[in-house]
Design a protein around this motif. Structure first.
Motif, short mmCIF file in Angstrom:
data_model
loop_
_atom_site.label_atom_id
_atom_site.label_comp_id
_atom_site.label_asym_id
_atom_site.label_seq_id
_atom_site.Cartn_x
_atom_site.Cartn_y
_atom_site.Cartn_z
N SER A 188 0.64 -1.11 0.48
CA SER A 188 0.14 -0.13 0.40
C SER A 188 0.24 1.33 -0.26
CB SER A 188 -1.25 0.64 1.68
OG SER A 188 -1.50 1.75 1.21
N PHE A 189 0.50 2.36 -1.26
CA PHE A 189 0.98 3.39 -0.88
C PHE A 189 0.78 4.24 0.06
CE2 PHE A 189 2.37 7.83 -3.25
CZ PHE A 189 3.30 7.33 -3.32
N PHE A 190 0.03 3.84 1.20
CA PHE A 190 0.16 5.15 1.77
C PHE A 190 -0.01 4.22 2.98
CE2 PHE A 190 -2.90 6.59 -2.46
CZ PHE A 190 -2.19 7.59 -2.01
N GLN A 191 0.35 3.26 3.60
CA GLN A 191 0.28 2.73 4.84
C GLN A 191 1.34 3.81 5.57
OE1 GLN A 191 1.73 -1.65 4.66
NE2 GLN A 191 1.72 -1.57 7.00
N ILE B 53 8.60 11.05 21.19
CA ILE B 53 7.68 10.86 20.98
C ILE B 53 8.05 11.10 19.08
CG2 ILE B 53 5.26 12.83 19.36
CD1 ILE B 53 5.05 13.90 23.28
N PHE B 54 9.46 12.19 18.66
CA PHE B 54 9.86 12.39 17.69
C PHE B 54 9.95 10.60 17.41
CE2 PHE B 54 13.73 11.78 14.69
CZ PHE B 54 13.43 12.98 14.26
N ALA B 55 10.03 10.07 17.72
CA ALA B 55 10.92 8.50 17.99
C ALA B 55 9.96 7.76 17.17
CB ALA B 55 11.76 7.88 18.82
N THR B 56 8.79 8.04 18.01
CA THR B 56 7.76 7.38 17.41
C THR B 56 7.17 7.86 16.54
OG1 THR B 56 7.38 6.33 19.99
CG2 THR B 56 5.44 6.10 18.56
N PHE B 57 6.56 8.85 16.27
CA PHE B 57 5.92 9.07 15.43
C PHE B 57 6.58 9.67 14.14
CE2 PHE B 57 3.32 9.49 19.24
CZ PHE B 57 2.04 8.80 18.29
N VAL B 58 7.99 10.23 14.13
CA VAL B 58 8.88 11.21 13.06
C VAL B 58 9.62 9.95 12.62
CG1 VAL B 58 10.07 12.12 11.76
CG2 VAL B 58 8.61 13.14 13.77
N TYR B 59 10.59 9.42 13.27
CA TYR B 59 11.51 8.73 12.85
C TYR B 59 11.19 7.60 12.18
CZ TYR B 59 15.71 6.12 11.55
OH TYR B 59 16.19 5.18 11.20
N PHE B 60 10.46 6.73 13.14
CA PHE B 60 10.24 5.28 12.89
C PHE B 60 9.30 5.52 11.07
CE2 PHE B 60 10.64 4.09 17.90
CZ PHE B 60 11.28 4.06 18.24
N PRO B 61 8.14 6.17 11.65
CA PRO B 61 7.86 5.99 10.06
C PRO B 61 8.63 6.39 9.37
CG PRO B 61 6.29 7.38 11.87
CD PRO B 61 8.13 6.75 12.60
N VAL B 62 9.40 7.09 9.10
CA VAL B 62 10.25 7.93 8.10
C VAL B 62 10.50 6.54 7.60
CG1 VAL B 62 12.22 9.53 7.40
CG2 VAL B 62 9.48 10.20 8.45
N ALA B 63 11.70 5.76 8.50
CA ALA B 63 12.49 4.57 8.12
C ALA B 63 11.82 3.62 7.39
CB ALA B 63 12.87 4.25 9.40
N ALA B 64 10.60 3.80 7.23
CA ALA B 64 9.30 2.85 7.04
C ALA B 64 9.52 3.36 5.63
CB ALA B 64 8.00 2.66 7.51
N TRP B 65 9.37 4.82 5.42
CA TRP B 65 9.08 4.91 3.90
C TRP B 65 10.11 4.87 3.33
CZ3 TRP B 65 7.18 10.66 6.43
CH2 TRP B 65 5.98 10.49 6.58
N VAL B 66 11.54 5.32 3.83
CA VAL B 66 12.16 5.08 2.70
C VAL B 66 12.94 3.50 2.93
CG1 VAL B 66 15.18 6.33 2.89
CG2 VAL B 66 13.15 6.92 3.74
N TRP B 67 13.29 2.68 3.64
CA TRP B 67 13.76 1.67 3.46
C TRP B 67 12.82 0.53 3.50
CZ3 TRP B 67 16.81 4.75 6.95
CH2 TRP B 67 18.53 5.44 6.72
N GLY B 68 11.66 0.99 4.56
CA GLY B 68 10.98 -0.16 5.21
C GLY B 68 9.78 -0.47 3.70
N GLY B 69 9.77 -0.93 2.70
CA GLY B 69 8.75 -0.23 1.16
C GLY B 69 7.62 0.61 1.69
#
Length: 410
Positions: A68-71, A128-144
């Motif tokens: 899913s492109f929007f996950q 909060i930054f790690a949870t709502f910014v870094y972890f999702p951005v890592a998924a966008w960039v390297w996690g599909g």
């Protein structure tokens, strides 16, 4: 992955983890003597908190399921505390490696708020930054996630966003968040050009050396999963480029300093090395060493100019996180669109690579800045993020931590 690959991955994870204490030294030497403990504790606090969050649920969030492109991110509770992952030693080593990236990204932000931040408020922001910014951005960039799918979604055959080791996920992300915090916390007491000088230059240089050393784990460590193939030149290229760009970055920065102020400084040389390292991070696997040298030279010079913007625009980014990491990250992330093997605009490709690089960079910048600004503003308006002005003048170390960095000098 063979045992050699696993061993290199674990060594690389240790190298990247070592970068956060190196960052603490780099930042600690930059601030006033009475703020050094506070400054270094921001890095060590991030190390402790983000490592725990990554193990509990951050790793689960760093990759999406399906296509899913929007996950937004993965399910944080899919394998809480990595209970099931430990059955696969390679995957566990990969999780450890990824966690060190989350730690250093969060710690980088703290340089923007040196001399004036409450430790507890910083820890709340970091979580909060790690949870709502870094972890999702890592998924966008390297996690599909959507950044990995961007080229396909735009119909650019064979084109993917190039961010080998973190231009968007680490440096643009941290730099944008740093700008948000600098705006929310406001200027230090007496903020003006030249009013504060690094209290310990050797500490800064030591921190720079540790960061450069650890950066080989940062860049070359990412080669563990793909050590061959016609489209991948091998880890040797990543290694030489991680020497080339920061070395040229030193020259670029001190040349600007010499022309502008008549002197080339050691702090400038250290900053130039960091600028080159930041810029080569996303592009280390797709540039010839010549283009890496030019990237380092350009990023060193541009970042030397960029750090002056805070005085003209009126925001107090204490230790130039914006000028180094946001600007350097943008330069490094856009560079593959121009000079990457085969796909760069000037190296046999078309404009498609440049388009996806720009979209990914802008997307992460806007998201990180927006969320970070809102979170920091909410903290400031509720429990307070900034120490009292009189405490800032008296010294953050004693007020916040009850310690001094140099007790023998009293």
């Amino acid at each position: 992955m063979d045992t050699g690959g696993t061993a290199w991955l674990m060594i690389s994870a240790a190298l990247v983890l070592f970068m956060t204490p190196g960052l603490a030294l780099f930042y600690g030497g930059m601030v006033k003597e009475k703020s050094v403990v506070s400054m270094m504790m921001l890095s060590f606090g991030a190390l402790g908190l983000v490592a725990v969050l990554w193990i509990l649920y951050g790793y689960n969030m760093s990759s999406v399921s399906g296509d899913s492109f929007f996950q937004f991110a993965g399910d944080p509770f899919s394998d809480f505390a990595l209970t099931n992952l430990i059955q696969d030693s390679n995957a566990t080593a990969g999780a450890a490696y990824g966690g060190t990236f989350a730690i250093i990204t969060t710690a980088l932000i703290s340089g923007a708020i040196a001399d004036r931040a409450k430790f507890g408020s910083w820890m709340l922001f970091a979580g909060i930054f790690a949870t709502f910014v870094y972890f999702p951005v890592a998924a966008w960039v390297w996690g599909g996630g959507w950044i990995m799918q961007l080229g396909t979604q735009l119909g650019f055959e064979g084109i993917e966003v190039i961010d080998y080791a973190g231009g968007t996920a680490v440096h643009i992300n941290a730099g944008a968040a740093a700008l948000a915090l600098a705006l929310v916390l406001g200027k230090r007491v007496g903020f003006a050009k030249g009013i504060t000088q690094p209290h310990n230059v050797p500490l800064v240089l030591l921190g720079t050396a540790i960061l450069w050393f650890g950066w080989f784990g940062f860049n070359v460590g990412a080669a563990w999963g793909d050590l061959g193939g016609s489209e991948f030149p091998g880890p040797g290229l990543l290694f030489i480029n991680t020497i080339a760009a920061p070395a040229a970055g030193i020259l670029g920065w001190i040349m600007v300093e010499k022309l502008r102020n008549g002197k080339a400084t050691s702090i400038g040389a250290a900053s130039g090395a960091i600028a080159g390292l930041v810029a080569i991070t996303p592009a280390c696997a797709v540039l010839t060493p010549g283009w890496a040298l030019l990237l380092g030279l350009v990023s060193g010079g541009l970042c030397a100019f960029a750090i002056e913007l805070k005085f003209k625009l009126g925001f107090d980014d204490s230790l130039d996180v914006v000028g180094l990491h946001l600007v350097g990250g943008l330069v490094g992330s856009i560079w593959p669109g121009l000079f990457a093997f085969d796909t760069g605009l000037f190296t046999g490709g078309g404009v498609e690579q440049l388009i996806v690089q720009l979209i990914a960079s802008l997307g992460v910048l806007l998201y990180s800045f927006g969320v970070s600004f809102l979170v920091a503003w909410a903290i400031q308006k509720t429990i307070g993020f900034r120490v009292r002005h009189e405490d800032e003048v008296a010294g953050v170390d004693v007020v916040v931590h009850g310690e001094t960095g140099y007790a023998l000098s009293r």
